[in-house]
Design a protein around this motif. Sequence first.
Motif, PDB file in Angstrom:
ATOM      1  N   PRO A 281       0.777  -1.233   0.000  1.00 32.23           N
ATOM      2  CA  PRO A 281       0.000   0.000   0.000  1.00 32.23           C
ATOM      3  C   PRO A 281       0.811   1.287   0.000  1.00 32.23           C
ATOM      4  N   ALA A 282       0.237   2.259  -0.707  1.00 29.39           N
ATOM      5  CA  ALA A 282       0.580   3.661  -0.552  1.00 29.39           C
ATOM      6  C   ALA A 282      -0.636   4.195   0.204  1.00 29.39           C
ATOM      7  N   SER A 283      -0.537   4.288   1.521  1.00 31.62           N
ATOM      8  CA  SER A 283      -1.713   4.662   2.311  1.00 31.62           C
ATOM      9  C   SER A 283      -1.918   6.169   2.297  1.00 31.62           C
TER      10      SER A 283
ATOM     11  N   ASP B  59      -0.084  10.919   4.909  1.00 34.52           N
ATOM     12  CA  ASP B  59       0.142  12.293   4.452  1.00 34.52           C
ATOM     13  C   ASP B  59      -0.942  12.751   3.485  1.00 34.52           C
ATOM     14  N   GLY B  60      -2.076  12.058   3.508  1.00 33.44           N
ATOM     15  CA  GLY B  60      -3.165  12.433   2.609  1.00 33.44           C
ATOM     16  C   GLY B  60      -2.778  12.191   1.156  1.00 33.44           C
ATOM     17  N   ILE B  61      -3.499  12.852   0.270  1.00 29.82           N
ATOM     18  CA  ILE B  61      -3.291  12.648  -1.161  1.00 29.82           C
ATOM     19  C   ILE B  61      -1.910  13.174  -1.592  1.00 29.82           C
ATOM     20  N   ALA B  62      -1.387  14.149  -0.852  1.00 34.69           N
ATOM     21  CA  ALA B  62      -0.072  14.712  -1.187  1.00 34.69           C
ATOM     22  C   ALA B  62       1.035  13.677  -1.031  1.00 34.69           C
ATOM     23  N   GLY B  63       0.767  12.626  -0.257  1.00 32.59           N
ATOM     24  CA  GLY B  63       1.790  11.610  -0.028  1.00 32.59           C
ATOM     25  C   GLY B  63       1.750  10.471  -1.021  1.00 32.59           C
ATOM     26  N   LEU B  64       0.810  10.539  -1.963  1.00 34.06           N
ATOM     27  CA  LEU B  64       0.642   9.403  -2.880  1.00 34.06           C
ATOM     28  C   LEU B  64       1.830   9.196  -3.829  1.00 34.06           C
TER      29      LEU B  64
ATOM     30  N   MET C  70      -7.821  14.158   7.715  1.00 29.14           N
ATOM     31  CA  MET C  70      -7.074  14.775   6.616  1.00 29.14           C
ATOM     32  C   MET C  70      -7.611  14.412   5.226  1.00 29.14           C
ATOM     33  N   ASP C  71      -7.977  15.422   4.467  1.00 31.03           N
ATOM     34  CA  ASP C  71      -8.418  15.293   3.068  1.00 31.03           C
ATOM     35  C   ASP C  71      -9.748  14.552   2.869  1.00 31.03           C
TER      36      ASP C  71
ATOM     37  N   GLU D  59      -9.243  11.847  -7.531  1.00 29.70           N
ATOM     38  CA  GLU D  59      -7.991  12.550  -7.212  1.00 29.70           C
ATOM     39  C   GLU D  59      -6.777  11.650  -7.440  1.00 29.70           C
ATOM     40  N   ALA D  60      -6.904  10.407  -6.983  1.00 28.48           N
ATOM     41  CA  ALA D  60      -5.778   9.482  -7.105  1.00 28.48           C
ATOM     42  C   ALA D  60      -5.468   9.221  -8.581  1.00 28.48           C
ATOM     43  N   ALA D  61      -6.524   9.026  -9.378  1.00 28.12           N
ATOM     44  CA  ALA D  61      -6.335   8.710 -10.796  1.00 28.12           C
ATOM     45  C   ALA D  61      -5.621   9.858 -11.516  1.00 28.12           C
TER      46      ALA D  61
END
Length: 347
Positions: free
Chosen positions: A272-274, A278-283, A312-313, A323-325
């Motif tokens: 995982p990239a959880s 750090d929310g979406i900024a950590g992806l 967060m987010d 957002e992730a896509a």
Amino acid sequence: MNNKSIIEIIAKAKDGQLLDKGEIIKLLNIKKVEELALLFKSAQEVRTNHFGKKIFAYGFVYFSTYCRNDCAFCYYRKSNMIERYRKNPNEVIAIAQSLADSGVNLIDLTMGEDIAYHNEDFKTVLSIASQIKEKTDLPIMISPGVISNKIIDKLSDVGIEWFALYQETHNRELFAKLRLHQSYDERMQAKLYAKEKGMLIEEGLLAGVGESVEDIADSILEMGRIGAMQVRVMSFVPQEGSPMKDIDTPDRLKELKIIAVMRLCYPNALIPASLDIDGIAGLEDRINAGANLITSIIPPKSGLMGVAQNRMDVDEGGRTIKEAAHILEKLGLEIATAKEYKEAYLE
Ligand code: SAM
Ligand code: MD0
Ligand code: SF4
């Protein structure tokens, strides 16, 4: 001491040979910029060889935040006087449906060790899981905490595919400081029993909780020994009101190196990239370290919380497939379909 160079160790892993503890430690200790770049590039290559452009994604439903335990690191520990919720089954099913519609590959049903469910032998949880399976046709992961073999039998009987239970560390002394008043062996035993029953298992470690680099290497090796198909690391995030509230969150490079080493050791694992750290900024960084699974997709305004980053987010809609896509697209990657996920892991 290990005399192999970083290049040789990485080549050995890419050749499909399992690294030993000394080699793993050497990778985890990398500091030079060029060597770090090689580590991450190699982890990405290994992922691409196995999965091409596809990244998987899980919807996260933390349906009860009541807990009988007192984990030192956790916001939801029973001694913390916080607002809690226990979502009613219809709401949980509707949330799962909306996650399914948004394109997630699996529903992760997570709970504190809520005694209300234990007192009724998980009747409500089993019913929620069955209905979600029926309505969404998606696989389910359950993160129920420690439960008896009898309950694990029932979860497996309703067709729940995955059982997640993280040891956090495989150093028993450290475990005792983190998971206060809990048994290392009972926790490990539950996981192994679920595996024996034919469920897929997820194991996890926490970074930044007082572990040594040797401890991390031991955890990575143990994850392979127990046959975990999903392996994770999460950076510790200090929680208001908890005994570990004043401990600093670790530098993220530590987590990223662990992700990369896990990828080199376990090429076809889900890592995982959880979004819960750090929310979406950590992806992006986590994907670039070799992760192939986005976890903690949460529908906005659902009243649901995360674990390490409870808000967060979430309501802003940051933790969504959309957002992730968008971020993946910039990296030349894309979210897998539910069918692709099933073909990769469940057939
Ligand atoms: N209550 C169940 C249990 O503990 O197994 C299910 C919840 S479990 C998925 C919650 C996980 O989130 C923990 O096992 C831990 O790895 C992670 N976690 C909890 N608090 C955290 C924190 N403050 N920082 C980082 N990770 C945390
Ligand atoms: C995550 N917040 O994936 C979730 C959680 C529980 N199975 C997973 C820690 O980040
Ligand atoms: Fe409870 Fe899980 Fe938090 Fe521990 S980590 S206090 S078991 S919710």
